[in-house]
Design a protein around this motif. Structure first.
Motif, short mmCIF file in Angstrom:
data_model
loop_
_atom_site.label_atom_id
_atom_site.label_comp_id
_atom_site.label_asym_id
_atom_site.label_seq_id
_atom_site.Cartn_x
_atom_site.Cartn_y
_atom_site.Cartn_z
N ALA A 89 -57.78 5.19 -51.48
CA ALA A 89 -57.32 5.95 -50.32
C ALA A 89 -55.81 6.13 -50.40
CB ALA A 89 -57.70 5.24 -49.03
N ALA A 90 -55.34 7.25 -49.88
CA ALA A 90 -53.91 7.52 -49.88
C ALA A 90 -53.17 6.59 -48.91
CB ALA A 90 -53.65 8.98 -49.51
N ASP A 91 -53.77 6.31 -47.76
CA ASP A 91 -53.14 5.45 -46.75
C ASP A 91 -54.04 4.24 -46.52
OD1 ASP A 91 -51.97 4.20 -44.57
OD2 ASP A 91 -51.65 6.06 -43.45
N LEU A 92 -53.85 3.22 -47.34
CA LEU A 92 -54.70 2.03 -47.29
C LEU A 92 -54.63 1.34 -45.93
CD1 LEU A 92 -56.59 0.13 -48.87
CD2 LEU A 92 -54.55 -1.18 -49.48
N THR A 93 -53.45 1.24 -45.37
CA THR A 93 -53.29 0.56 -44.08
C THR A 93 -54.11 1.25 -43.00
OG1 THR A 93 -51.11 -0.24 -44.70
CG2 THR A 93 -51.62 -0.21 -42.35
N ALA A 94 -54.04 2.58 -42.94
CA ALA A 94 -54.81 3.33 -41.93
C ALA A 94 -56.31 3.15 -42.13
CB ALA A 94 -54.43 4.80 -41.97
N VAL A 95 -56.76 3.20 -43.38
CA VAL A 95 -58.19 3.03 -43.68
C VAL A 95 -58.62 1.62 -43.28
CG1 VAL A 95 -59.88 2.83 -45.55
CG2 VAL A 95 -58.31 4.78 -45.47
N PHE A 96 -57.82 0.63 -43.63
CA PHE A 96 -58.15 -0.75 -43.29
C PHE A 96 -58.26 -0.93 -41.78
CE2 PHE A 96 -56.92 -5.06 -42.10
CZ PHE A 96 -57.84 -5.80 -42.82
N GLU A 97 -57.26 -0.46 -41.05
CA GLU A 97 -57.26 -0.62 -39.59
C GLU A 97 -58.45 0.09 -38.94
OE1 GLU A 97 -53.34 0.66 -38.43
OE2 GLU A 97 -52.42 -1.21 -39.14
N GLN A 98 -58.79 1.26 -39.45
CA GLN A 98 -59.93 2.01 -38.90
C GLN A 98 -61.23 1.28 -39.19
OE1 GLN A 98 -59.96 6.15 -39.93
NE2 GLN A 98 -62.10 6.40 -39.39
N ALA A 99 -61.39 0.76 -40.40
CA ALA A 99 -62.62 0.04 -40.76
C ALA A 99 -62.77 -1.23 -39.92
CB ALA A 99 -62.61 -0.29 -42.25
N VAL A 100 -61.67 -1.94 -39.72
CA VAL A 100 -61.71 -3.16 -38.89
C VAL A 100 -62.08 -2.79 -37.45
CG1 VAL A 100 -60.29 -5.01 -37.91
CG2 VAL A 100 -60.16 -4.49 -40.35
N ALA A 101 -61.46 -1.75 -36.92
CA ALA A 101 -61.75 -1.32 -35.55
C ALA A 101 -63.20 -0.92 -35.37
CB ALA A 101 -60.83 -0.16 -35.16
N ARG A 102 -63.82 -0.46 -36.45
CA ARG A 102 -65.23 -0.03 -36.39
C ARG A 102 -66.19 -1.15 -36.73
NH1 ARG A 102 -64.86 5.99 -39.17
NH2 ARG A 102 -63.70 6.95 -37.46
N GLY A 103 -65.67 -2.35 -37.00
CA GLY A 103 -66.53 -3.51 -37.18
C GLY A 103 -66.81 -3.96 -38.60
#
Length: 136
Positions: A89-103
């Motif tokens: 992913a281009a923005d790993l931090t954003a992907v990580f935070e979104q995945a965590v927020a989604r469980g």
């Protein structure tokens, strides 16, 4: 030679949980959902990349797999040592935070690795390791 990766296969032992992870948490689109003889094969992939897919398949659907092999596969899946996939992913931090927020189940938060990549890791519902690297 002009070779590309069309699809990769990951085992799933709960089609609905696998679908929820890859579609609802990672945001992949469902390309196919095929049932046969009480089993399901689900093909997912990143939006905008129709030529690249992951096929989520029953782990021991091959009739040549023995009962002992099925047991070993189930044990390895439970430990998370049977299969995995590397994504980017281009923005790993954003992907990580979104995945965590989604469980998503976090295995490793975003980390700068000594081999030169920044990545994180999750475990999907079947125990597969899903690593995501940041694109340079």
């Amino acid at each position: 030679m002009d070779i590309t990766i069309q699809s990769s296969f990951l085992p799933q032992d709960d089609p609905d949980a696998a679908l929820a992870f890859y579609r609802d948490i990672l945001g992949f689109e469902v390309r196919k959902d095929v049932g046969y003889d009480g089993m399901r094969w689900i093909t997912v992939g990143p939006p905008g990349q129709p030529g690249t897919s992951i096929v989520l398949h029953p782990p021991a659907a091959d009739p040549g797999v023995t009962d002992d092999e099925k047991r070993v596969i189930a044990e390895m899946m439970a430990k998370g040592t049977y299969a995995g996939v590397n994504l980017a992913a281009a923005d790993l931090t954003a992907v990580f935070e979104q995945a965590v927020a989604r469980g998503a189940e976090v295995v490793q938060e975003p980390t700068d690795q000594p081999w030169g990549v920044r990545d994180c890791a999750f475990r999907d519902p079947a125990g597969n390791m899903v690593r995501i690297s940041e694109l340079a």
